[in-house]
Design a protein around this motif. Sequence first.
Motif, PDB file in Angstrom:
ATOM      1  N   LEU A   1      22.741  27.453  47.315  1.00 35.06           N
ATOM      2  CA  LEU A   1      21.996  28.442  47.521  1.00 35.06           C
ATOM      3  C   LEU A   1      21.314  28.944  48.243  1.00 35.06           C
ATOM      4  CD1 LEU A   1      20.407  27.523  43.771  1.00 35.06           C
ATOM      5  CD2 LEU A   1      21.804  28.679  44.105  1.00 35.06           C
ATOM      6  N   ARG A   2      20.853  29.931  48.723  1.00 39.10           N
ATOM      7  CA  ARG A   2      19.584  30.713  49.726  1.00 39.10           C
ATOM      8  C   ARG A   2      18.594  31.649  49.146  1.00 39.10           C
ATOM      9  NH1 ARG A   2      21.412  30.165  54.467  1.00 39.10           N
ATOM     10  NH2 ARG A   2      23.465  29.858  54.780  1.00 39.10           N
ATOM     11  N   GLY A   3      17.833  31.855  49.913  1.00 35.43           N
ATOM     12  CA  GLY A   3      16.810  32.940  49.518  1.00 35.43           C
ATOM     13  C   GLY A   3      15.343  32.012  48.178  1.00 35.43           C
ATOM     14  N   ALA A   4      15.807  33.787  47.169  1.00 33.30           N
ATOM     15  CA  ALA A   4      14.617  33.446  46.219  1.00 33.30           C
ATOM     16  C   ALA A   4      15.491  32.215  45.377  1.00 33.30           C
ATOM     17  CB  ALA A   4      14.888  34.380  45.308  1.00 33.30           C
ATOM     18  N   GLU A   5      16.457  32.192  45.264  1.00 40.55           N
ATOM     19  CA  GLU A   5      17.513  31.697  44.934  1.00 40.55           C
ATOM     20  C   GLU A   5      17.280  29.876  44.299  1.00 40.55           C
ATOM     21  OE1 GLU A   5      21.581  33.752  42.771  1.00 40.55           O
ATOM     22  OE2 GLU A   5      21.809  32.812  44.403  1.00 40.55           O
ATOM     23  N   TYR A   6      17.699  30.179  45.642  1.00 43.21           N
ATOM     24  CA  TYR A   6      17.433  28.861  46.282  1.00 43.21           C
ATOM     25  C   TYR A   6      15.240  27.815  45.812  1.00 43.21           C
ATOM     26  CZ  TYR A   6      16.335  24.756  49.817  1.00 43.21           C
ATOM     27  OH  TYR A   6      15.987  23.525  50.673  1.00 43.21           O
ATOM     28  N   ASP A   7      14.715  28.806  46.099  1.00 42.45           N
ATOM     29  CA  ASP A   7      13.478  28.173  45.635  1.00 42.45           C
ATOM     30  C   ASP A   7      13.557  27.851  44.177  1.00 42.45           C
ATOM     31  OD1 ASP A   7      12.464  27.902  47.797  1.00 42.45           O
ATOM     32  OD2 ASP A   7      11.840  30.168  48.499  1.00 42.45           O
ATOM     33  N   GLU A   8      13.837  29.371  43.690  1.00 41.92           N
ATOM     34  CA  GLU A   8      14.422  28.861  41.786  1.00 41.92           C
ATOM     35  C   GLU A   8      14.783  27.139  41.430  1.00 41.92           C
ATOM     36  OE1 GLU A   8      15.641  32.314  40.600  1.00 41.92           O
ATOM     37  OE2 GLU A   8      14.031  33.675  40.724  1.00 41.92           O
ATOM     38  N   PHE A   9      15.980  27.310  42.023  1.00 39.11           N
ATOM     39  CA  PHE A   9      16.701  26.413  41.873  1.00 39.11           C
ATOM     40  C   PHE A   9      15.432  24.603  42.120  1.00 39.11           C
ATOM     41  CE2 PHE A   9      18.979  22.259  43.272  1.00 39.11           C
ATOM     42  CZ  PHE A   9      19.930  22.351  41.973  1.00 39.11           C
ATOM     43  N   VAL A  10      15.400  24.786  43.457  1.00 43.48           N
ATOM     44  CA  VAL A  10      13.811  23.984  43.422  1.00 43.48           C
ATOM     45  C   VAL A  10      12.367  23.669  42.210  1.00 43.48           C
ATOM     46  CG1 VAL A  10      12.860  22.935  44.819  1.00 43.48           C
ATOM     47  CG2 VAL A  10      14.418  23.130  45.812  1.00 43.48           C
ATOM     48  N   ALA A  11      12.588  24.983  41.880  1.00 45.46           N
ATOM     49  CA  ALA A  11      11.486  24.420  41.365  1.00 45.46           C
ATOM     50  C   ALA A  11      11.444  24.207  39.913  1.00 45.46           C
ATOM     51  CB  ALA A  11      10.790  26.122  40.954  1.00 45.46           C
ATOM     52  N   GLU A  12      13.315  24.628  38.961  1.00 44.27           N
ATOM     53  CA  GLU A  12      13.452  24.281  38.507  1.00 44.27           C
ATOM     54  C   GLU A  12      14.187  22.645  38.485  1.00 44.27           C
ATOM     55  OE1 GLU A  12      16.861  26.222  37.136  1.00 44.27           O
ATOM     56  OE2 GLU A  12      15.989  28.427  37.019  1.00 44.27           O
ATOM     57  N   PHE A  13      14.282  22.742  39.379  1.00 43.87           N
ATOM     58  CA  PHE A  13      14.339  20.964  39.337  1.00 43.87           C
ATOM     59  C   PHE A  13      13.775  19.696  39.246  1.00 43.87           C
ATOM     60  CE2 PHE A  13      15.604  16.809  42.033  1.00 43.87           C
ATOM     61  CZ  PHE A  13      16.711  16.860  41.752  1.00 43.87           C
ATOM     62  N   ILE A  14      12.379  20.158  40.334  1.00 42.47           N
ATOM     63  CA  ILE A  14      11.090  19.830  39.891  1.00 42.47           C
ATOM     64  C   ILE A  14      10.498  19.429  38.440  1.00 42.47           C
ATOM     65  CG2 ILE A  14       8.678  19.346  41.252  1.00 42.47           C
ATOM     66  CD1 ILE A  14      11.029  18.856  42.806  1.00 42.47           C
ATOM     67  N   GLU A  15      10.902  20.703  37.455  1.00 42.59           N
ATOM     68  CA  GLU A  15       9.807  20.178  36.423  1.00 42.59           C
ATOM     69  C   GLU A  15      10.943  19.111  36.018  1.00 42.59           C
ATOM     70  OE1 GLU A  15       9.338  23.992  33.019  1.00 42.59           O
ATOM     71  OE2 GLU A  15      10.235  24.404  34.988  1.00 42.59           O
ATOM     72  N   ALA A  16      11.917  19.922  35.927  1.00 40.15           N
ATOM     73  CA  ALA A  16      12.851  18.628  34.968  1.00 40.15           C
ATOM     74  C   ALA A  16      12.857  17.019  35.490  1.00 40.15           C
ATOM     75  CB  ALA A  16      14.634  18.785  35.179  1.00 40.15           C
ATOM     76  N   VAL A  17      12.775  17.259  36.599  1.00 35.40           N
ATOM     77  CA  VAL A  17      12.165  15.589  37.217  1.00 35.40           C
ATOM     78  C   VAL A  17      11.285  15.205  36.600  1.00 35.40           C
ATOM     79  CG1 VAL A  17      12.158  13.881  39.423  1.00 35.40           C
ATOM     80  CG2 VAL A  17      14.085  15.368  39.459  1.00 35.40           C
ATOM     81  N   CYS A  18      10.631  16.215  36.818  1.00 38.23           N
ATOM     82  CA  CYS A  18       8.602  15.403  35.799  1.00 38.23           C
ATOM     83  C   CYS A  18       8.174  15.652  34.859  1.00 38.23           C
ATOM     84  CB  CYS A  18       7.523  16.765  36.732  1.00 38.23           C
ATOM     85  SG  CYS A  18       7.427  16.121  38.695  1.00 38.23           S
ATOM     86  N   ASP A  19       9.575  15.669  33.798  1.00 37.37           N
ATOM     87  CA  ASP A  19       9.564  15.693  32.724  1.00 37.37           C
ATOM     88  C   ASP A  19      10.115  14.393  31.902  1.00 37.37           C
ATOM     89  OD1 ASP A  19       8.261  18.556  32.225  1.00 37.37           O
ATOM     90  OD2 ASP A  19      10.103  19.797  31.759  1.00 37.37           O
ATOM     91  N   ARG A  20      11.528  14.348  32.926  1.00 42.14           N
ATOM     92  CA  ARG A  20      12.272  12.659  32.607  1.00 42.14           C
ATOM     93  C   ARG A  20      11.168  11.768  33.614  1.00 42.14           C
ATOM     94  NH1 ARG A  20      13.546   8.973  31.308  1.00 42.14           N
ATOM     95  NH2 ARG A  20      15.893   8.475  31.747  1.00 42.14           N
ATOM     96  N   TRP A  21      10.540  11.815  34.396  1.00 38.21           N
ATOM     97  CA  TRP A  21      10.248  10.428  35.425  1.00 38.21           C
ATOM     98  C   TRP A  21       8.729  10.978  36.084  1.00 38.21           C
ATOM     99  CZ3 TRP A  21      15.253  11.698  36.954  1.00 38.21           C
ATOM    100  CH2 TRP A  21      16.440  10.776  36.536  1.00 38.21           C
ATOM    101  N   PRO A  22       7.899  11.315  34.822  1.00 37.96           N
ATOM    102  CA  PRO A  22       6.669  11.435  35.234  1.00 37.96           C
ATOM    103  C   PRO A  22       5.909  10.763  36.191  1.00 37.96           C
ATOM    104  CG  PRO A  22       6.630  11.154  32.566  1.00 37.96           C
ATOM    105  CD  PRO A  22       7.891  10.404  33.466  1.00 37.96           C
ATOM    106  N   HIS A  23       5.939  10.017  36.353  1.00 37.87           N
ATOM    107  CA  HIS A  23       5.764   9.200  37.986  1.00 37.87           C
ATOM    108  C   HIS A  23       6.902   8.997  39.053  1.00 37.87           C
ATOM    109  CE1 HIS A  23       2.532   8.468  34.876  1.00 37.87           C
ATOM    110  NE2 HIS A  23       3.590   7.770  34.113  1.00 37.87           N
ATOM    111  N   VAL A  24       7.700   9.836  38.993  1.00 44.57           N
ATOM    112  CA  VAL A  24       7.918  10.137  40.206  1.00 44.57           C
ATOM    113  C   VAL A  24       7.988   9.949  41.374  1.00 44.57           C
ATOM    114  CG1 VAL A  24       9.223  12.219  39.794  1.00 44.57           C
ATOM    115  CG2 VAL A  24      10.925  10.074  40.065  1.00 44.57           C
TER     116      VAL A  24
END
Length: 260
Positions: A30-53
């Motif tokens: 990905l590039r640009g805004a799509e890249y940032d959206e993907f990272v944001a979604e990934f961070i949200e998923a990681v935090c939901d799955r492992w709150p103390h990661v």
Amino acid sequence: MVNVHKDFSRSVRLLAFALAAGILTVVALLRGAEYDEFVAEFIEAVCDRWPHVLLQWEDFAGANAARLLARYRDRLCTFNDDIQGTAAVAVATMLAAAQVSGVPLTEQRIVLFGAGSAGCGIGRLLLETMIDAGLSETEARSRFYAVDRYGLLVEGMNDITEAQRPFVQPRKAVGQWRLRQPHKIELFDVVTNAKPTAIIAVSGQGGALAEDVVRTMAAQTFTHVRINSGRPAYVDILGLSWVADSSFSGGSADNTVVQV
């Protein structure tokens, strides 16, 4: 630990997603805004799955490394090893060298050879340490010379990043320097004119630490420090002491007083 690799194209959203031996590997295209959206979604998923990661940003490009760290550093426990881990080792070594040599950190003149995420991360932590030791921000910034592939970073140059901005030299400070070729201030010119006490090499540029640079630096600096961090680019503070051929440095490459 999270590694996001960036072999980008717009046509493919996700190339691979694998979980093995506790290490999550994501390859995003990905590039640009799509890249940032993907990272944001990934961070949200990681935090939901492992709150103390603990999340590590590994080998991110300079355009993304610092800004992503700044964006998410208050959201979760996270660090960028290229920016912060390398900086911690380099600053600790500089402090040890200052103690052994008797030259305080506040009197060092430092070349950052390589002005990417690692070089700027080291510079930022050294700058903060100098200020904590009593220098004003203006005084501390004047003691840095950041050199990238286009030469010394000087005000007015194009494409200066926010991370590089604290280490840009004013034009008037280098206006009277004698240069080997006009319109570009190379590493050799910096060593000759600024007479630095330290070179921190975090560049993958081959052949830049040439014999004339080594000889000039060694003639000006007696005390040397060696860093072996496992990466060839991250080897050297204070006098290029890693050079195996002591004939390059007139034998002064043997004067290593601190080795990490």
